[in-house]
Design an enzyme around this catalytic site. Structure first.
Site, PDB file in Angstrom:
ATOM      1  N   LYS A   1       0.101  -6.654  -4.582  1.00 45.55           N
ATOM      2  CA  LYS A   1       0.415  -7.713  -3.626  1.00 45.55           C
ATOM      3  C   LYS A   1       0.600  -9.065  -4.310  1.00 45.55           C
ATOM      4  CE  LYS A   1       0.617  -5.260   0.054  1.00 45.55           C
ATOM      5  NZ  LYS A   1       1.955  -4.976   0.631  1.00 45.55           N
TER       6      LYS A   1
ATOM      7  N   LYS B   1       4.555   2.306   8.254  1.00 48.67           N
ATOM      8  CA  LYS B   1       5.721   2.176   7.381  1.00 48.67           C
ATOM      9  C   LYS B   1       5.857   3.372   6.451  1.00 48.67           C
ATOM     10  CE  LYS B   1       4.877  -1.606   5.235  1.00 48.67           C
ATOM     11  NZ  LYS B   1       3.466  -1.669   5.637  1.00 48.67           N
ATOM     12  N   THR B   2       4.761   3.713   5.774  1.00 47.12           N
ATOM     13  CA  THR B   2       4.812   4.810   4.805  1.00 47.12           C
ATOM     14  C   THR B   2       5.065   6.141   5.494  1.00 47.12           C
ATOM     15  OG1 THR B   2       3.308   3.613   3.337  1.00 47.12           O
ATOM     16  CG2 THR B   2       3.525   5.984   3.000  1.00 47.12           C
TER      17      THR B   2
ATOM     18  N   ASP C   1       7.122   0.229   0.959  1.00 49.13           N
ATOM     19  CA  ASP C   1       6.374  -0.987   1.295  1.00 49.13           C
ATOM     20  C   ASP C   1       7.096  -2.296   1.010  1.00 49.13           C
ATOM     21  OD1 ASP C   1       3.919  -2.118   2.306  1.00 49.13           O
ATOM     22  OD2 ASP C   1       3.464  -2.743   0.267  1.00 49.13           O
TER      23      ASP C   1
END
Length: 768
Positions: free
Chosen positions: A201, A242-243, A257
């Site tokens: 991140k 999302k995944t 991602d």
């Protein structure tokens, strides 16, 4: 393994001096060996490496800082997301980090790329003293080729020291944990936390700062592409799907991602995936589940027994259990990690308040509005201190990772949508039929079916209705999906639901946008005008309605505390409310201060449903009917019901959503199938002669009509003592409404005999 003078010289350029060994771009096997030897992890069945991240099982957004320095000060979005740190404090903290790294016997250096597009990629060097964090960086970023590795020049540096804690009073941090970005030097310092997600991140934050300067839209989204070349991107925060949804066996996976949208199309930032695996199912998510049994995968905070057998349902450590694996472990992953321009853009929202439909189509203005709002529910485990769903507004669906103001990213995305004509969908992967604790989580199979219909253009020709709360378009039906079971609002009822909804998105979405973005984005603010009415409606409390007043036209409906805000009603509406009021119900009166109107149809559906539930409960207690006739309430009954539901096999309605997933599953009749069987049985009984049923012509005394749980009455026959919602009658149809059967009998004794025979017939029908 590479312990060379060249590697040591490279580290001296970063200010690191020491006598320890340096492993430059070590292999996966070497990192496994070192992690196991140090006791940092252990092997699980199939080959994955299990590690424990200690007290930090999620990100620490409150401990993230950006150095305030002249080169980037003007473009940074200062505030709670990007907390300023003085450059002097950064230098002092960096000296501690460098000294800590130089004192270790072994250091691990991973050189990799962030970004699959050679024109926009970032050369990243991660330097750490922990082998499994080096393996994480090697897994999540893109490996360079041998030629690229030989000529590698780092453009971004991550100095990772999880065992070093800062001194808040001396270093200017909040706690001992720190994640600090220096934008101009493109350096990141990470310490005081073993949670590996901070590495990925932090680089994502760097890309969010650099790429807009090159005209590339950085996005917190997953992406896949079909055989026809149509690309879809999925925006959403952690835990929204999302995944899972992007890993569709029928489409090629670009990434799960982080992506960029350049003039050439979509490209992945990463070379791996970082998926949540709590309660992962081999049936619903076979591709991701397989990675948890594979060598090279890192499992964070996953529980395994003494034999190394995983228990993916065990949340004793955290809800945020994770698996880091190479993208190539997904069978249908796209090797190039990039494709053309998207034709569909999906906003994923885990709505924990049961107010959003399963899927809706947005205009460009609505898309910008919801993109800037970023409404979702923060799910348990994704951040420290989050133990239950909480409403949150994460602008651009990635607020913690935005160094620049959100409008920069929103305008860039809006230009791309307009240029390429992509269709935007809002998909609810959260709760429907009520809020968290009352409704149910949207099944993955149902959401997949909805997305396949949207991506295959099957929703282009269906009928749409305008949502009463948010104003977007909702399909009236979806091919292959049991749509009536997926609508959220018909299952609402009672004051508790109204209050929980008002505390959620309906009341706060427009208010949040008006407070943060309306002044700077007046064109997008126009999309919020539709939400003014439901905002006022949802914030009004539920009250007892007194007698209707002012019989002249137009009639007024007042309340004890809000008499100054009358609601104009038509003659028909007043008559309908009077008829419902005579039944002793409660009504959720919803007022709009802006247009002084009442969304009566929405009020009627919710309030009358709650009224009938209350009437059913009262009559059931009076007649001592079985508990199944009373709607369960929160507490012990609700907990017991949820436990029983978890042990049941899937309903028979599910195969219509995903036949392959349920091919080998033992099925039980679902709600729609049970309703169909009961209707067929009732119609069969109606057509038989009365004398063959053992029921005569005499009427039954009122006390006898409630005396026993006659299955005919429980089917909804008139005179049963149980009220049925008008919505249920509407669902059954006019020709299937109660007949005269329950009002005609010869004696109470014969009624009992007839009820036993009918109960036997109904049982046979259900078992058949």
């Amino acid at each position: 393994m590479a312990a060379t003078a060249d590697a040591r010289a490279d580290l001296e350029e970063h200010g690191i001096r020491g006598s320890g060994r340096v492993f430059l771009n070590p292999s996966t096997s070497l990192l496994y060996t070192h992690a196991l030897a140090r006791g940092d992890g252990r092997l699980a069945e199939g080959g994955p490496l299990i590690v424990d991240t200690g007290v930090h099982t999620g990100r620490s957004p409150k401990d993230k800082f950006v150095v305030r320095e002249p080169g980037s000060e003007d473009r940074i979005w200062w505030g709670d997301v990007n907390q300023p740190l003085a450059e002097e404090s950064y230098e002092r903290l960096r000296e501690k980090v460098v000294a800590h790294l130089g004192a270790h016997e072994s250091l691990y250096v991973v050189d990799a790329f962030a970004g699959a597009d050679p024109a926009h990629r970032l050369a990243v060097r991660v330097l750490t003293n922990h082998p499994y964090h080096a393996l994480f960086a090697k897994t999540l970023f893109i490996d360079p080729s041998e030629e690229e590795a030989a000529e590698f020049e780092p453009q971004a540096l991550v100095l990772h020291v999880p065992g070093l804690e800062a001194e808040p009073a001396e270093d200017g941090t909040r706690t001992g944990t720190f994640i600090v970005l220096h934008p101009s030097r493109t350096e990141v310092l990470i310490g005081g936390t073993f949670y590996a997600g901070e590495i990925k991140k932090s680089i994502f934050t760097v890309l969010n700062d650099r790429l807009p300067l090159d005209g590339v839209v950085p996005m917190h989204c997953s992406a896949n592409v079909g055989d026809d070349g149509k690309v879809a991107v999925f925006f959403g925060l952690s835990g929204t799907g999302k995944t899972t949804l992007s890993a569709d066996p029928e489409r090629a996976l670009i990434g799960d991602d982080e992506h960029g949208w350049s003039d050439g199309g979509i490209f992945n930032f990463e070379g791996g995936c970082y998926a949540k695996v709590m309660r992962l199912s081999a049936e619903a998510e076979p591709e991701i589940y397989k990675t948890t049994q594979t060598f090279g995968t890192i499992l964070e905070n996953v529980i395994a027994d003494e034999y190394g057998v995983l228990d993916l349902d065990d949340d004793s450590k955290t809800e945020n259990t994770r698996a880091a694996y190479k993208l190539e472990q997904i069978a249908n992953a796209l090797p190039e990690k990039r494709a053309g321009h998207p034709t569909s853009v999906i906003f994923l929202t885990a709505d924990a308040f049961g107010i959003l439909p399963p899927i809706a189509r947005l205009t460009r203005e609505q898309a910008m509005f919801f993109f800037l709002s970023g409404f979702t529910a923060k799910l348990a485990g994704t951040e420290i201190g989050v133990t239950e769903p909480q409403p949150t507004f994460s602008t651009c669906f990635g607020q913690p990772f935005l160094p620049q103001p959100p409008l920069v990213y929103a305008r860039m995305l809006g230009d791309r949508l307009e240029e390429h004509g992509a269709t935007v969908w809002l998909v609810n992967t959260g709760w429907t039929g009520g809020p968290f604790g009352e409704g149910e989580r949207m099944p993955i199979a149902a959401t997949r079916a909805l997305l396949r219909a949207a991506l295959s253009d099957a929703l282009d020709d269906v009928e749409y209705r305008t949502d009463a709360l948010f104003g977007f378009e909702v399909p009236a039906e979806v091919p292959g999906v049991v749509w009536r079971r997926r609508e959220p609002r018909p299952a609402w009822g009672g004051p508790r639901c109204v209050r929980s909804q008002g505390a959620g998105a309906g009341a706060d979405v427009p208010r949040n946008f008006e407070k943060r973005f309306a002044a700077d984005a007046p064109d997008v603010a126009a999309a919020a005008a539709r939400l003014e009415r439901p905002r006022a409606a949802l914030t009004t409390a539920t009250r007892r309605v007194g007698r209707l007043v002012q019989r002249e036209e137009p009639r007024k409906l007042g309340t004890r505390s809000d008499a100054q805000l009358p609601v104009d009603l038509t003659e028909v509406e007043v008559d309908r409310l009077r008829a419902e009021e005579q039944l002793g119900g409660r009504f959720a009166i919803r007022r709009s201060a802006s247009d002084n109107e009442c969304d009566l149809e929405l009020v009627r559906r919710q309030a009358v449903r709650g009224m009938f539930d209350s009437a059913n409960a009262r009559l059931a207690r009076r007649a001592k009917l079985p508990p199944r006739a009373v709607r369960p309430r929160p507490g012990a009954q609700l907990l017991e019901r949820r436990e029983r539901r978890a042990e049941r096999p899937p309903c028979i309605d599910a195969p219509t959503l995903a036949p392959a997933a349920f091919a080998q599953t033992e099925l039980r009749p679902g709600p729609l199938e049970r309703r169909r069987r009961l209707v067929v049985q009732r119609e069969r009984l109606r057509k038989r002669p009365l004398e063959r049923r053992g029921i005569g012509e005499k009427s039954v005394a009122p006390r006898c009509r409630r005396a026993s749980p006659d299955p005919v009455r429980l089917l909804g026959q008139e005179g049963s003592g149980l009220l049925r919602s008008p919505r249920e009658d509407q669902h059954l149809g006019q020709d299937e409404r109660p007949n005269e059967l329950a009002r005609r009998s010869r004696s109470p004794r014969e009624v009992v005999r007839a009820s036993r025979r009918l109960e036997s017939h109904a049982t046979s029908a259900l078992q058949g």
